[in-house]
Design a protein around this motif. Structure first.
Motif, PDB file in Angstrom:
ATOM      1  N   ILE A 188      -9.314   2.587  -4.530  1.00 10.99           N
ATOM      2  CA  ILE A 188      -9.086   3.884  -4.269  1.00 10.99           C
ATOM      3  C   ILE A 188      -9.666   4.653  -5.043  1.00 10.99           C
ATOM      4  O   ILE A 188     -10.201   5.785  -5.022  1.00 10.99           O
ATOM      5  CB  ILE A 188      -7.508   4.165  -4.170  1.00 10.99           C
ATOM      6  CG1 ILE A 188      -6.762   3.508  -3.080  1.00 10.99           C
ATOM      7  CG2 ILE A 188      -7.251   5.831  -4.289  1.00 10.99           C
ATOM      8  CD1 ILE A 188      -5.350   3.586  -3.258  1.00 10.99           C
TER       9      ILE A 188
ATOM     10  N   LEU B 156      -6.978   9.565   1.408  1.00  8.51           N
ATOM     11  CA  LEU B 156      -5.590   9.842   0.705  1.00  8.51           C
ATOM     12  C   LEU B 156      -5.527  11.146   0.224  1.00  8.51           C
ATOM     13  O   LEU B 156      -4.545  11.642   0.376  1.00  8.51           O
ATOM     14  CB  LEU B 156      -5.350   9.036  -0.362  1.00  8.51           C
ATOM     15  CG  LEU B 156      -4.706   7.617  -0.238  1.00  8.51           C
ATOM     16  CD1 LEU B 156      -4.625   6.960  -1.531  1.00  8.51           C
ATOM     17  CD2 LEU B 156      -3.427   8.063   0.620  1.00  8.51           C
TER      18      LEU B 156
ATOM     19  N   ASP C  86      -7.056  -1.428  -5.972  1.00  4.16           N
ATOM     20  CA  ASP C  86      -6.480  -1.299  -4.324  1.00  4.16           C
ATOM     21  C   ASP C  86      -7.985  -0.513  -3.827  1.00  4.16           C
ATOM     22  O   ASP C  86      -7.902  -0.296  -2.715  1.00  4.16           O
ATOM     23  CB  ASP C  86      -5.541  -0.552  -4.634  1.00  4.16           C
ATOM     24  CG  ASP C  86      -4.283  -1.079  -4.611  1.00  4.16           C
ATOM     25  OD1 ASP C  86      -4.280  -2.142  -4.863  1.00  4.16           O
ATOM     26  OD2 ASP C  86      -3.321  -0.412  -4.931  1.00  4.16           O
TER      27      ASP C  86
ATOM     28  N   THR D 120       0.241   8.335  -8.824  1.00  8.43           N
ATOM     29  CA  THR D 120      -0.975   8.061  -7.807  1.00  8.43           C
ATOM     30  C   THR D 120      -1.218   9.470  -7.024  1.00  8.43           C
ATOM     31  O   THR D 120      -2.367   9.900  -6.926  1.00  8.43           O
ATOM     32  CB  THR D 120      -0.583   7.117  -6.783  1.00  8.43           C
ATOM     33  OG1 THR D 120      -0.679   5.717  -7.307  1.00  8.43           O
ATOM     34  CG2 THR D 120      -1.676   7.041  -5.532  1.00  8.43           C
TER      35      THR D 120
ATOM     36  N   LEU E 109      -5.042   1.710  -8.958  1.00  2.00           N
ATOM     37  CA  LEU E 109      -5.855   2.479  -7.992  1.00  2.00           C
ATOM     38  C   LEU E 109      -7.183   1.857  -7.780  1.00  2.00           C
ATOM     39  O   LEU E 109      -7.962   1.747  -6.839  1.00  2.00           O
ATOM     40  CB  LEU E 109      -6.062   3.833  -8.197  1.00  2.00           C
ATOM     41  CG  LEU E 109      -4.688   4.540  -7.926  1.00  2.00           C
ATOM     42  CD1 LEU E 109      -4.541   5.882  -8.766  1.00  2.00           C
ATOM     43  CD2 LEU E 109      -4.155   4.526  -6.780  1.00  2.00           C
TER      44      LEU E 109
ATOM     45  N   LEU F  97     -12.539   5.357   0.452  1.00  2.00           N
ATOM     46  CA  LEU F  97     -10.975   5.068   0.877  1.00  2.00           C
ATOM     47  C   LEU F  97     -10.075   6.069   0.095  1.00  2.00           C
ATOM     48  O   LEU F  97      -9.174   6.497   0.835  1.00  2.00           O
ATOM     49  CB  LEU F  97     -10.673   3.601   0.556  1.00  2.00           C
ATOM     50  CG  LEU F  97      -9.249   3.128   0.636  1.00  2.00           C
ATOM     51  CD1 LEU F  97      -9.014   3.270   2.397  1.00  2.00           C
ATOM     52  CD2 LEU F  97      -9.236   1.705   0.545  1.00  2.00           C
ATOM     53  N   GLY F  98     -10.729   6.291  -1.216  1.00  3.02           N
ATOM     54  CA  GLY F  98      -9.677   7.080  -2.020  1.00  3.02           C
ATOM     55  C   GLY F  98      -9.495   8.632  -1.291  1.00  3.02           C
ATOM     56  O   GLY F  98      -8.621   9.201  -1.153  1.00  3.02           O
TER      57      GLY F  98
ATOM     58  N   ILE G 237       0.864   4.301  -2.872  1.00  5.58           N
ATOM     59  CA  ILE G 237       0.682   5.692  -2.533  1.00  5.58           C
ATOM     60  C   ILE G 237       1.766   6.585  -2.693  1.00  5.58           C
ATOM     61  O   ILE G 237       1.781   7.764  -2.763  1.00  5.58           O
ATOM     62  CB  ILE G 237      -0.053   6.038  -1.224  1.00  5.58           C
ATOM     63  CG1 ILE G 237       0.749   5.743  -0.133  1.00  5.58           C
ATOM     64  CG2 ILE G 237      -1.460   5.552  -1.052  1.00  5.58           C
ATOM     65  CD1 ILE G 237       0.237   6.081   1.407  1.00  5.58           C
TER      66      ILE G 237
ATOM     67  N   LEU H  36     -13.079   9.088  -6.672  1.00  6.49           N
ATOM     68  CA  LEU H  36     -12.382   8.639  -5.661  1.00  6.49           C
ATOM     69  C   LEU H  36     -13.422   7.918  -5.034  1.00  6.49           C
ATOM     70  O   LEU H  36     -14.490   8.479  -4.748  1.00  6.49           O
ATOM     71  CB  LEU H  36     -11.836   9.524  -4.629  1.00  6.49           C
ATOM     72  CG  LEU H  36     -10.555  10.192  -5.495  1.00  6.49           C
ATOM     73  CD1 LEU H  36     -10.195  11.419  -4.143  1.00  6.49           C
ATOM     74  CD2 LEU H  36      -9.344   9.245  -5.292  1.00  6.49           C
ATOM     75  N   THR H  37     -13.095   6.615  -4.224  1.00  4.61           N
ATOM     76  CA  THR H  37     -13.825   5.786  -3.501  1.00  4.61           C
ATOM     77  C   THR H  37     -13.937   6.740  -1.993  1.00  4.61           C
ATOM     78  O   THR H  37     -12.929   7.552  -1.826  1.00  4.61           O
ATOM     79  CB  THR H  37     -13.451   4.472  -3.208  1.00  4.61           C
ATOM     80  OG1 THR H  37     -12.248   4.222  -2.659  1.00  4.61           O
ATOM     81  CG2 THR H  37     -13.655   3.738  -4.772  1.00  4.61           C
TER      82      THR H  37
ATOM     83  N   ALA I  87       0.908  -1.276  -0.132  1.00  4.46           N
ATOM     84  CA  ALA I  87      -0.155  -0.064  -0.193  1.00  4.46           C
ATOM     85  C   ALA I  87       0.804   1.467   0.054  1.00  4.46           C
ATOM     86  O   ALA I  87       0.733   2.235  -0.726  1.00  4.46           O
ATOM     87  CB  ALA I  87      -0.911   0.000   1.261  1.00  4.46           C
TER      88      ALA I  87
ATOM     89  N   VAL J  95      -4.935  11.211  -7.540  1.00  7.64           N
ATOM     90  CA  VAL J  95      -5.752  11.435  -6.471  1.00  7.64           C
ATOM     91  C   VAL J  95      -6.076  12.991  -6.271  1.00  7.64           C
ATOM     92  O   VAL J  95      -7.166  13.216  -5.934  1.00  7.64           O
ATOM     93  CB  VAL J  95      -5.189  10.906  -5.090  1.00  7.64           C
ATOM     94  CG1 VAL J  95      -5.760  11.357  -3.891  1.00  7.64           C
ATOM     95  CG2 VAL J  95      -5.069   9.371  -5.253  1.00  7.64           C
TER      96      VAL J  95
END
Length: 142
Positions: free
Chosen positions: A89, A113, A87, A48, A84, A109-110, A43, A106-107, A39, A52
């Motif tokens: 994200i 970040l 994962d 990434t 992504l 979870l994303g 990131i 983005l989710t 992970a 993001v």
């Protein structure tokens, strides 16, 4: 594959909750076999951080991402978006239209970040002159 459980914060790290691996050990990026290192690898990638950042303002089409992130090749953008998505994200949505419309966002979870990566991007923009000066000194330029 089981989802890691959470664990109480380690002493000296107030509020920090670590995931527990299926065998009960806490996640530890300093341990070579720990999956948390994968992970961290994801990131720590520059593409990434930029993807993001772009998606933190909302849903975008592939062409919008490509236009916003100068220097990214189609191959790298596609590979990074796929990683992504794998994962958890980024979420990819295909709209049933002609031609098909694909959007990325983005989710939840994303979104976790977005702020840490924004801080890293801000640090890079703020301190680039100091980094370049240090490089010149190190390389014997002054």
């Amino acid at each position: 594959m089981r989802t890691p459980r959470t664990r109480r914060p380690r002493p000296g790290t107030p509020g920090r909750v670590l995931a527990c691996l299926p065998d009960g050990r806490p996640a530890d990026v300093y341990s070579a076999p720990c999956p948390s290192r994968q992970a961290l690898d994801r990131i720590a990638d520059k593409w990434t951080a930029l993807i993001v950042g772009c998606l933190s303002t909302g849903r975008k089409r592939y062409s919008e991402l490509r236009a916003a992130i100068e220097g990214v090749s189609e191959k790298m953008l596609t590979q990074t978006l796929r990683s992504l998505e794998r994962d958890g994200i980024v979420e990819r949505t295909v709209h049933d239209s002609m031609p098909p419309k694909v959007e990325y966002e983005l989710t939840p979870l994303g979104h976790t970040l977005a702020r840490p990566l924004a801080a890293i991007r801000d640090w890079a923009e703020t301190h680039i002159n100091e980094v370049n000066d240090a490089r010149e000194r190190y390389d014997g330029g002054s």
